[in-house]
Each structure stands twice: as structure tokens, then as C-alpha cells.
Design a protein around this motif. Structure first.
Motif, short mmCIF file in Angstrom:
data_model
loop_
_atom_site.label_atom_id
_atom_site.label_comp_id
_atom_site.label_asym_id
_atom_site.label_seq_id
_atom_site.Cartn_x
_atom_site.Cartn_y
_atom_site.Cartn_z
N GLU A 244 0.85 -1.31 -0.04
CA GLU A 244 -0.22 0.05 0.10
C GLU A 244 1.08 1.16 0.19
O GLU A 244 2.05 1.22 0.18
N PRO A 245 0.41 2.40 -0.39
CA PRO A 245 1.20 3.64 -0.58
C PRO A 245 1.82 3.86 0.69
O PRO A 245 3.01 4.20 0.81
N GLU A 246 1.26 3.70 1.95
CA GLU A 246 2.16 4.08 3.48
C GLU A 246 2.99 2.89 3.70
O GLU A 246 4.09 3.52 3.81
N LYS A 248 4.79 1.39 1.05
CA LYS A 248 5.89 1.79 0.39
C LYS A 248 6.66 2.80 0.86
O LYS A 248 8.18 2.64 0.48
N ALA A 249 6.07 3.84 1.18
CA ALA A 249 6.68 4.99 1.88
C ALA A 249 7.64 4.68 2.87
O ALA A 249 8.85 5.05 3.08
N ALA A 250 7.16 3.78 3.72
CA ALA A 250 7.93 3.45 5.06
C ALA A 250 9.16 2.69 4.63
O ALA A 250 10.25 2.83 5.23
N LEU A 252 10.62 2.61 1.86
CA LEU A 252 11.65 3.46 1.13
C LEU A 252 12.54 4.26 2.27
O LEU A 252 13.65 4.39 2.07
N ALA A 253 11.68 4.90 3.24
CA ALA A 253 12.28 5.76 4.24
C ALA A 253 13.01 4.71 5.18
O ALA A 253 14.43 5.37 5.29
N GLU A 254 12.94 3.56 5.40
CA GLU A 254 13.90 2.67 5.95
C GLU A 254 14.97 2.30 5.24
O GLU A 254 16.33 2.48 5.88
N LEU B 302 15.82 2.67 -6.90
CA LEU B 302 14.79 2.37 -6.04
C LEU B 302 13.31 2.90 -6.86
O LEU B 302 13.39 4.16 -7.16
N ILE B 304 8.97 3.73 -6.62
CA ILE B 304 7.71 3.50 -6.02
C ILE B 304 6.70 3.91 -7.24
O ILE B 304 6.86 5.00 -7.82
N ASP B 306 3.26 4.90 -7.75
CA ASP B 306 1.91 4.93 -7.00
C ASP B 306 1.77 6.76 -7.22
O ASP B 306 2.43 7.37 -7.57
N LYS B 310 -0.18 10.51 -2.29
CA LYS B 310 -0.31 9.47 -1.18
C LYS B 310 1.02 9.09 -0.37
O LYS B 310 1.10 8.83 0.77
N VAL B 311 2.11 8.88 -1.35
CA VAL B 311 3.39 8.47 -0.79
C VAL B 311 4.35 9.68 -0.35
O VAL B 311 4.82 9.31 0.92
N LYS B 314 3.56 10.41 3.56
CA LYS B 314 4.07 9.35 4.30
C LYS B 314 5.44 9.14 4.57
O LYS B 314 5.94 8.97 5.64
N LEU B 315 5.94 9.61 3.38
CA LEU B 315 7.63 9.33 3.27
C LEU B 315 8.32 10.22 4.31
O LEU B 315 8.96 9.98 5.13
N LYS B 318 7.55 9.29 7.96
CA LYS B 318 8.32 8.27 8.25
C LYS B 318 10.01 8.75 8.68
O LYS B 318 10.65 8.24 9.48
N LEU B 319 10.44 9.55 7.87
CA LEU B 319 11.95 9.87 7.80
C LEU B 319 12.10 10.71 8.90
O LEU B 319 13.00 10.60 9.51
N LEU B 322 12.09 8.20 11.91
CA LEU B 322 13.31 7.34 11.96
C LEU B 322 14.67 8.38 12.20
O LEU B 322 15.68 8.02 13.13
#
Ligand SMILES: Cc1cc2nc3c(=O)[nH]c(=O)nc-3n(C[C@H](O)[C@H](O)[C@H](O)COP(=O)(O)OP(=O)(O)OC[C@H]3O[C@@H](n4cnc5c(N)ncnc54)[C@H](O)[C@@H]3O)c2cc1C
Ligand SMILES: Nc1ncnc2c1ncn2[C@@H]1O[C@H](COP(=O)(O)O)[C@@H](O)[C@H]1O
Lengths: 262, 324
Positions: A244-246, A248-250, A252-254, B302, B304, B306, B310-311, B314-315, B318-319, B322
Motif C-alpha cells: 500500500e502507499p503508506e 511503500k513510503a515506510a 523507502l524511508a527505512e 529504487l 515506487i 504510485d 499518497k506516498v 508518508k515518506l 516516516k523519515l 526515523l
């Protein structure tokens, strides 16, 4: 200043799936949305700006089917004065030199100071019609122009080169200029203009009306041939993240943080 | 016969990369046609270029004349037309550059030459040249062929291949200048350097690049937030710069800057060849695009596939999490 501006209707394929059709020499365009070519839109604006500053008139030239009329009317609504559309299925659109010959025939013999074209049609990407047109008309040209300063009997243009450097060139008029995107801020057609545009003259011509022998601009007469289309294989080494988009985003961040990229 | 001619391109004292790329391709073609590779150099006091070119050509035809100090389409056309008619090469190659596209179509019309533009590959099938070019911004390739008699003319796309090493030692032949006097109707005035901005993106280690996919200027904060979380500088495709979302100094690509950051995150950028040319040297490339066929994925490490709206938020979130 009397100006001709050449505009082409092209599909927007930036987000579309492109498939080769059964002939092998065309694509299935049934799902494409079409509009004026990007750099031609800037050329129209530049022509109208020059007219507003210097007076004169702007005529549109387009080789295309009736489907192009909507695009032409929008350009008329922005301040162009009249239009010529050359509607003839015998024109070989694959050969930019033949297209240039047709456009030149519509302009030749008429009075003009400038012809503006886009620098590139986004469908065939030839970047050739404008410069070929200049040669057909026997006038000087400059390609990839990002700034125009029109003076008396001459014009100073800034050609945009690789790396964003400009080459300043001065030419005697009449001349042909191919316009690069970003040269101005294309306006939206005003409502009033849209109404007025319906009354402006749009002349539809066949090759014979232009005095062009159809054989001359036909596929058979072309010195080049398109043999077949194929979809290029995209050699991708990319790791495509799934979920899901979230997610994938997570992910990628990791990867970025843990991989030491950030 | 079967000679392949290449027009050397140079500007402001530099031989452009496209020249050696074309000569490398010309050598491969000439090897099959059994002809010679001939470099054509128009310039003023550029002996050093002639010397360099002979490493890649069997012959260098060199016009040395102050009138050719700076490129001018009219002068080039005046010089090249008789040269092509005299030597009748099988193929004449010009770079598909801002110089080449300003010159080649007019030359083709004048001499009625079979002409194909923006060629990315030249195949030889049964002794016939079959150039390949692209349509729909790289989504479709097309095999072309020339009809009629040579000389054939084409413009060749930059960075379609890597230039090889010099392995020839051709002759340098000075050719008398075809120009007796300066040409009056098109005049070179000057070069104007590119704009300089507050940030030099060629020095940035991390770049977030934005394209037409973000749709409107009011969505820029989305990108700015991400860039902040990544400690990145922001750059963009030509479409983003033309729209006025970023200054000219932030444009990546052939008509902008060439960047080589450690990390390049392309968001809503299709990956037109003019863009790829400016960023494919980045160490790690990330692409976020809703079109799985977007050419940007051909250079990405890499990806994505989408909706960026939406992405990206969130990215960013999350960054931040982290990185504390
Ligand atoms: C002479 C010349 C020089 C040029 N020089 C340059 C240059 O230096 N640099 C440059 O960049 N270009 C240059 N160009 C322009 C180039 O050809 C392309 O037009 C341009 O790069 C396109 O920019 P883009 O990728 O942002 O837009 P588009 O090609 O329109 O792509 C937009 C992308 O966004 C994606 N997208 C849309 N919505 C979303 C969403 N919601 N979520 C995710 N993805 C989405 C689409 O799938 C599409 O792939 C040049 C052109 C010419 C003719
Ligand atoms: N069918 C056409 N009708 C009018 N103008 C055209 C047509 N085809 C090309 N042009 C013009 O020529 C420019 C360059 O096209 P091209 O050489 O095909 O990339 C376009 O931006 C248009 O301004």
C-alpha cells in the motif's frame, strides 16, 4: 508586425499506455487526450505579445484534421486573428521536410515579418519543421529561442543552448523563429475571447488550393521511410517497492536511512 | 566508398562530447560499409581539436577561418553544402544538439537530402542503413530507412553511447574557406552565461527533484517538507521550471545543470532524455511516479509506482520519525 504561428495538435502521452497498432506503423490513439503542442502554446503567446506591443496581425497555420479546430479556436480566443488549416490525408506526416513544404506553401507569397513555430512537436520530436520551413521560404532562422526583441527590420533573439547558456543572434526580417518552452507565461483564453473566436476566419484548404502537387508531399515521394514501430525494452535495474502507499513510503524511508543514504 | 562524415561541434573553446560520440558510432558504421570516417571541422585556430579528431577519424577536413570562430547556421550551411556535394559521403552525421537542430533541416532542404532527425541507433541490415528514432517522448521506437541515393543526413542524439578511445591517426587536410566575406542576414552577437542562484545544485549531496506530476505550485510545500526531512536541496525538471515553481538555476537536464549527487529523488518526473542526461550520473536514484512505464525507471535504483500525493507525505513522516 505580421506574424504567422504554426501549431500542431498532439496527444498527451506522458501518463498514457502506448501500444503499437495492427499496422505496426501507428499507435492506438483511441484513449489519448489531445491538445496544442506544448512549445506551440508558447509560440502563440509570444505572437500575441508581439502583436500587442507592435500592432499588426497574427495568423495561425495548422496542418491537421477537423479535430484541430477546437485547439485553433482557443488560440484565436487568445488574440490571434485568423487561421488556415490544411486538411489533407495525403500529407505524409512522418517526414518533417514534407510537412514544412506544406506549411511553407500556405505562407509563401503573403506578407510577413515573422513566422513562429514550436521548437519540437512532442509526438514525433523531430525539432525540424521550423528550420526546414525557413529554408523553404528562403529567410533566415533561429532555433530554440527563449527571448525575442523585435526592432525595426530586424530581430534580436536569445537561443537557449545546452547548460542554460544563451547565444544572442540578430537577424534581418522576415525570419523564422522556433520557440522554446518557458519563454513567457501562456495566458488562458478569456471568456469574451472565446465568444469572439467563433466569428474569426478559419479557412480550410486542400493541397491543390495551395498549389502543392499532392505527390510531392506523399509518402511515396518521401526520401525516408518509417518501417515499423516497436516498444523499447526498458532495461530497469530498479527495485520496485510493493504494498500500500503508506507501506511503500515506510519501506523507502527505512532503506534510505538504514542504507546510509541519509 | 561508404564514407561516413561527422561534423565536429565546438563552442567557446571546447570540443563538445557529441563529436567523439558520433565519431565512435561512425567508426562502427564505416567498418561495415567499408568506408572511411571523416571528421569535418569548421573553426578558427582550433588546431588542437583537429589533432584530437584525428585519433578518431581517417581524415580530418579542417576549414580554418576567423569567420568560423563562432557557430552561425548560415555560414555553416554555406560551407557544408558544397563540401557534401563534392565528397558525396554515404552518410553525414550532425549532433542532435541546439546547434545541429538549427542547421541540419535547412541543409537537408537545400540539398534535397534524405534526412532523419534525433537518431539514437544506426543499424545496418543487408548493407542498408536503418536508423532508429523515438516517438511519444521515448515510449515508442521506430525503425527508419533512407530512400533514394546518398548522401544521407541525420542528426544523432547526445549521450546515446559512450565515446570510445582514440585508435586512429588520420590525416589533417586544410580546406580553403568557402566564405569570402561575412554573411549579413544572421549575426552572432554574444553568449550570455546561465543564471546563478542562491544554491549551486551541482554541489548538493542530496537532491529532491520535482516534475509536472505535482500539478500545481500550491503543492510545492509537500516537496519542501520532504526536502527538509532529508536535508536535501530542491531541483526540478524543465516542466517545473517553465511553470515558475522553481528558478532557472534549479533545472536539471541538457538545458539546465548536470548533477551527480549521492542521492536523487525524482518525484512526478517522466524521465525525458533531456532530463536523464542531467542526472543519470547520480549515485543512487529513487523515482516516485504513478506510470510504471515512465522512462525514469530505466535509470532508477529504487522505485515506487504510485500516486505521489499518497506516498510523499508518508515518506516525510516516516523519515522524521526515523531520524528523530
Ligand atoms: C531542447 C530541449 C531541451 C530540454 N531540456 C530539458 C532539461 O534540461 N531538463 C528537463 O527536465 N527537461 C528538458 N526538456 C523537456 C523534456 O523534453 C520534458 O518535456 C520534461 O523533462 C518533462 O518534465 P516532467 O517529467 O516534469 O513532465 P512530464 O513529462 O509531463 O511527466 C510528468 C510525470 O508525472 C507523473 N505523474 C503525474 N501525476 C502523478 C501523481 N499524482 N503521482 C505520481 N506521478 C505522477 C506522470 O506519470 C509523468 O510521468 C527539454 C526539451 C527540449 C525540447
Ligand atoms: N502539422 C503541423 N501543423 C502546424 N505546425 C506544425 C505541424 N507539424 C509541426 N509543426 C510545427 O513545427 C514545430 C516542430 O515540429 P517537429 O519538427 O515535428 O518537432 C511544431 O512545434 C509546430 O510549431
Amino acid at each position: 508586425m505580421n506574424i504567422f504561428v504554426c501549431i500542431k495538435r498532439v496527444p498527451d502521452t506522458s501518463e498514457a499506455i502506448v501500444k503499437v497498432d495492427d499496422t505496426g506503423r501507428g499507435v492506438d490513439s483511441s484513449k489519448f487526450s489531445f491538445d496544442i503542442n506544448e512549445s506551440d502554446n508558447y509560440a502563440v503567446e509570444e505572437a500575441v505579445l508581439l502583436k500587442e506591443a507592435k500592432g499588426g496581425n497574427v495568423q495561425i497555420v495548422c496542418a491537421g484534421t477537423q479535430d484541430a479546430d477546437m485547439m485553433i479556436r482557443m488560440a484565436l480566443a487568445k488574440g490571434c486573428d485568423s487561421a488556415i488549416r490544411i486538411d489533407d490525408p495525403r500529407i505524409n506526416e512522418v517526414d518533417p521536410l514534407q510537412v514544412a513544404k506544406v506549411l511553407a506553401a500556405a505562407i509563401k507569397g503573403k506578407e510577413f515579418d515573422l513566422v513562429l513555430t514550436g521548437c519540437m512537436a512532442s509526438d514525433d520530436g523531430n525539432m525540424a519543421v521550423g528550420v526546414a520551413l525557413a529554408e523553404e521560404l528562403g529567410v533566415p532562422h533561429a532555433a530554440m529561442v527563449k527571448k525575442v526583441e523585435a526592432g525595426d527590420g530586424k530581430v534580436k533573439v536569445y537561443r537557449e543552448l545546452e547548460g542554460g547558456i544563451s547565444e544572442v543572434v540578430e537577424m534581418d526580417l522576415p525570419a523564422v523563429i522556433t520557440i522554446q518552452t518557458g519563454i513567457n507565461e501562456p495566458r488562458y483564453a478569456p471568456i469574451k475571447g472565446i465568444r469572439l473566436a467563433q466569428k474569426k476566419e478559419l479557412t480550410v484548404l486542400k493541397l491543390e488550393d495551395l498549389g502543392v502537387a499532392p505527390e510531392e508531399v506523399s509518402e511515396a515521394a518521401s526520401l525516408i521511410a518509417l518501417e515499423n514501430f516497436y516498444i523499447p525494452e526498458v532495461e530497469s535495474k530498479a527495485e520496485i517497492l510493493e504494498g500500500e502507499p503508506e507501506e511503500k513510503a515506510a519501506l523507502l524511508a527505512e532503506k534510505l536511512v538504514k542504507g546510509g543514504l541519509l | 566508398m561508404g564514407n561516413v562524415f561527422v561534423l565536429a561541434e565546438h563552442r567557446q573553446g571546447e570540443l563538445r562530447d557529441i563529436t567523439l560520440e558520433m565519431l565512435t558510432k561512425a567508426a562502427a558504421v564505416a567498418w561495415q560499409t567499408g568506408g572511411e570516417v571523416v571528421a569535418v571541422l569548421l573553426g578558427s585556430g582550433v588546431d588542437a581539436f583537429a589533432e584530437k579528431l584525428r585519433g578518431y577519424a581517417d581524415r580530418v577536413l579542417y576549414v580554418d577561418d576567423p569567420l568560423f570562430a563562432d557557430y552561425n547556421s548560415e555560414k555553416y550551411q554555406k560551407a557544408l553544402a558544397p563540401l557534401i556535394q563534392e565528397h558525396k559521403p554515404e552518410l553525414f552525421m550532425i549532433g542532435h544538439t541546439t546547434q545541429g537542430v538549427d542547421l541540419a533541416p535547412a541543409l537537408a532542404v537545400e540539398l534535397k537530402l534524405p534526412f532523419i532527425s534525433d537518431v539514437i541507433e544506426i543499424n545496418l541490415v543487408d548493407g542498408k542503413l536503418k536508423p532508429v528514432r523515438q516517438f511519444y517522448q521515448g515510449k515508442v521506437n521506430a525503425n527508419f530507412s533512407f530512400k533514394g541515393e546518398p548522401p544521407y543526413l541525420l542528426t544523432f542524439r547526445e549521450a546515446s553511447l559512450e565515446a570510445g578511445e582514440p585508435n586512429k591517426s588520420g590525416s589533417i587536410e586544410k580546406v580553403a574557406s568557402p566564405l569570402q566575406e561575412d554573411i549579413a542576414y544572421r549575426r552572432f552577437v554574444e553568449y550570455v552565461a546561465a543564471e546563478v542562484g542562491d544554491v549551486d545544485i551541482t554541489q548538493s549531496e542530496i537532491l529532491v527533484a520535482v516534475g509536472r506530476g505535482i500539478k500545481e505550485e500550491k503543492n510545492m510545500p509537500l516537496i519542501e517538507e520532504l526536502a527538509k526531512a532529508m536535508k536535501a536541496d530542491i531541483c526540478g525538471s524543465r516542466a517545473a521550471i517553465d511553470a515558475g515553481w522553481l528558478g532557472h538555476d534549479r533545472q536539471v537536464g541538457t538545458s539546465g545543470k548536470t548533477v551527480k549527487p549521492k542521492l536523487y529523488v525524482a518525484i512526478g518526473i517522466s524521465g525525458a532524455f533531456q532530463h536523464l542526461a542531467g542526472m543519470k550520473g547520480a549515485k543512487t536514484i529513487v523515482a516516485i511516479n504513478k506510470d510504471p512505464d515512465a522512462p525514469i525507471f530505466s535509470v532508477a535504483d529504487l522505485g515506487i509506482v504510485d500516486d505521489l500525493f499518497k506516498v510523499v507525505p508518508k515518506l516525510t513522516e516516516k523519515l522524521k520519525e526515523l531520524k528523530g
